[in-house]
Design an enzyme around this catalytic site. Structure first.
Site, PDB file in Angstrom:
ATOM      1  N   CYS A  82       0.837  -1.200   0.000  1.00  0.00           N
ATOM      2  CA  CYS A  82       0.000   0.000   0.000  1.00  0.00           C
ATOM      3  C   CYS A  82       0.873   1.252   0.000  1.00  0.00           C
ATOM      4  O   CYS A  82       1.749   1.398   0.859  1.00  0.00           O
ATOM      5  CB  CYS A  82      -0.932   0.015   1.214  1.00  0.00           C
ATOM      6  SG  CYS A  82      -1.933   1.523   1.307  1.00  0.00           S
ATOM      7  N   LYS A 122       1.410  -9.430  -0.602  1.00  0.00           N
ATOM      8  CA  LYS A 122       1.136  -8.570  -1.763  1.00  0.00           C
ATOM      9  C   LYS A 122       2.021  -7.340  -1.639  1.00  0.00           C
ATOM     10  O   LYS A 122       2.081  -6.710  -0.583  1.00  0.00           O
ATOM     11  CB  LYS A 122      -0.330  -8.147  -1.815  1.00  0.00           C
ATOM     12  CG  LYS A 122      -0.654  -7.288  -3.048  1.00  0.00           C
ATOM     13  CD  LYS A 122      -2.152  -6.988  -3.152  1.00  0.00           C
ATOM     14  CE  LYS A 122      -2.464  -6.329  -4.485  1.00  0.00           C
ATOM     15  NZ  LYS A 122      -2.078  -4.910  -4.543  1.00  0.00           N
ATOM     16  N   ASN A 186      -0.634  -8.190 -10.851  1.00  0.00           N
ATOM     17  CA  ASN A 186      -1.682  -7.215 -10.526  1.00  0.00           C
ATOM     18  C   ASN A 186      -1.333  -5.865 -11.141  1.00  0.00           C
ATOM     19  O   ASN A 186      -0.178  -5.467 -11.148  1.00  0.00           O
ATOM     20  CB  ASN A 186      -1.820  -7.117  -8.998  1.00  0.00           C
ATOM     21  CG  ASN A 186      -2.717  -5.982  -8.554  1.00  0.00           C
ATOM     22  OD1 ASN A 186      -2.274  -5.055  -7.868  1.00  0.00           O
ATOM     23  ND2 ASN A 186      -3.972  -6.024  -8.920  1.00  0.00           N
ATOM     24  N   GLY A 187      -2.350  -5.185 -11.662  1.00  0.00           N
ATOM     25  CA  GLY A 187      -2.139  -3.841 -12.183  1.00  0.00           C
ATOM     26  C   GLY A 187      -2.745  -3.618 -13.558  1.00  0.00           C
ATOM     27  O   GLY A 187      -2.321  -4.232 -14.527  1.00  0.00           O
ATOM     28  N   ASP A 188      -3.789  -2.787 -13.634  1.00  0.00           N
ATOM     29  CA  ASP A 188      -4.413  -2.366 -14.901  1.00  0.00           C
ATOM     30  C   ASP A 188      -5.159  -3.465 -15.647  1.00  0.00           C
ATOM     31  O   ASP A 188      -5.420  -3.313 -16.843  1.00  0.00           O
ATOM     32  CB  ASP A 188      -3.361  -1.774 -15.858  1.00  0.00           C
ATOM     33  CG  ASP A 188      -2.696  -0.523 -15.313  1.00  0.00           C
ATOM     34  OD1 ASP A 188      -3.290   0.109 -14.430  1.00  0.00           O
ATOM     35  OD2 ASP A 188      -1.593  -0.187 -15.778  1.00  0.00           O
ATOM     36  N   GLY A 210      -8.151  -5.682  -9.054  1.00  0.00           N
ATOM     37  CA  GLY A 210      -8.591  -4.775  -8.005  1.00  0.00           C
ATOM     38  C   GLY A 210      -9.567  -3.744  -8.539  1.00  0.00           C
ATOM     39  O   GLY A 210     -10.782  -3.951  -8.538  1.00  0.00           O
ATOM     40  N   ARG A 211      -9.051  -2.627  -9.039  1.00  0.00           N
ATOM     41  CA  ARG A 211      -9.917  -1.541  -9.495  1.00  0.00           C
ATOM     42  C   ARG A 211     -10.824  -1.942 -10.657  1.00  0.00           C
ATOM     43  O   ARG A 211     -11.886  -1.361 -10.848  1.00  0.00           O
ATOM     44  CB  ARG A 211      -9.067  -0.337  -9.897  1.00  0.00           C
ATOM     45  CG  ARG A 211      -8.427   0.382  -8.709  1.00  0.00           C
ATOM     46  CD  ARG A 211      -7.575   1.552  -9.147  1.00  0.00           C
ATOM     47  NE  ARG A 211      -6.502   1.111 -10.043  1.00  0.00           N
ATOM     48  CZ  ARG A 211      -5.889   1.899 -10.909  1.00  0.00           C
ATOM     49  NH1 ARG A 211      -6.246   3.169 -11.008  1.00  0.00           N
ATOM     50  NH2 ARG A 211      -4.922   1.437 -11.664  1.00  0.00           N
TER      51      ARG A 211
END
Length: 295
Positions: A82, A122, A186-188, A210-211
């Site tokens: 984070c 993570k 993870n990411g995009d 995630g998003r």
């Protein structure tokens, strides 16, 4: 995500694993633990589910890992990625990249408390610069069950495209060490198709989204074309979310928290901006339902 939204997602198309909101182990050991513990509420229908935790005190990681095991969680994930300033400033999450002794102590305390359930981490690929080989090598030496890598540095936040090519270094390190640690990217990632392509391209064991789920609650359902989801279907899903919220939380949680989810459902509505302004002014689920019924 909370238990309510996870149940909404199940109705749209469930993932292989759910992760909780990241929950502070030091908060769980404090006088305000009842509020913090709301993040860990889950229904059996959400299993398998992983509890994601963070904090600074290894002794609290140990105690909470034992409790999470007793609660029936299928695994424990430690957040070391984070990038929020107030979190990092206190030495937690991504700041642990720069405090390896504490990071190691936290992982080992969690593993000891978790007993037979898996412990994962993570994180990101670096703090100010990319240090993936050094950081991943350290984490792999902790013999964790899985490693999820968000393919950006801490300082990059989410302001640049994710560096997916870097993740192959983690896979190569894992293979060289002949470990069973799963490597998850993870990411995009905004679609199931993209997730599967990245798994194949980078030889990964999985993808964490995630998003992307906040843009498309049906993202895990391979039989759904998001372009064909109607306004009525979106409205019905928001109403379902409202009902689940009322049944689950009642007055335990502040209604304002629910408002962050509205844009998921109404972003493609004609006049969405005006509608959202009206919804953000509401004070109860009943008011939201009234506005939707008149839309």
């Amino acid at each position: 995500t909370d238990t309510v939204f996870r149940q909404v997602v199940i109705g749209c198309g469930r993932p292989d694993l759910f992760f909780t909101e990241f929950t502070n182990v030091d908060g769980l050991a404090s006088i305000g633990k009842k509020i913090v513990a709301q993040r860990l509420k889950f229904e059996k229908s959400e299993k398998p589910i992983i509890a994601q935790i963070w904090g600074l005190k290894p002794e609290n990681y140990f105690l909470e890992a034992k409790r999470l095991t007793e609660m029936g969680y299928d695994g424990i994930d430690i957040n070391m990625g984070c990038p929020q300033k107030h979190v990092v400033k206190n030495g937690a999450c991504a700041a642990l990249m720069n405090n390896r002794p504490l990071a190691e102590e936290i992982i080992q305390a969690t593993k000891e408390g978790a007993g037979n359930i898996p412990v994962s981490v993570k994180t990101r690929i670096g703090f100010k610069t990319i240090i993936i080989e050094d950081w991943v090598n350290f984490l792999l030496d902790q013999k964790i069950a899985a490693l999820t890598l968000h393919c950006r540095t801490v300082s990059e936040m989410s302001k640049v495209p994710a560096h997916w090519n870097e993740i192959t270094k983690a896979v190569e390190l894992r293979n060289k060490k002949k470990l069973d640690t799963l490597i998850i990217g993870n990411g995009d990632v905004k679609s199931l198709k993209d997730a599967k392509e990245k798994i194949k391209k980078y030889d990964l064991d999985g993808i964490m989204i995630g998003r992307g789920i906040f843009e498309n609650p049906w993202i895990f359902n391979k039989s759904v074309d998001i372009e064909k989801i109607t306004i009525e279907q979106r409205k019905d899903l928001l109403l379902k979310h409202l009902d689940l919220w009322e049944r689950t939380w009642g007055k335990e949680k502040n209604f304002q928290i629910l408002k962050k989810y509205f844009k998921i459902y109404i972003s493609v509505f004609p006049g969405a901006q005006d509608l959202r302004i009206k919804l953000m002014e509401t004070k109860t689920p009943r008011e939201v339902k009234q506005i939707l019924s008149n839309y």
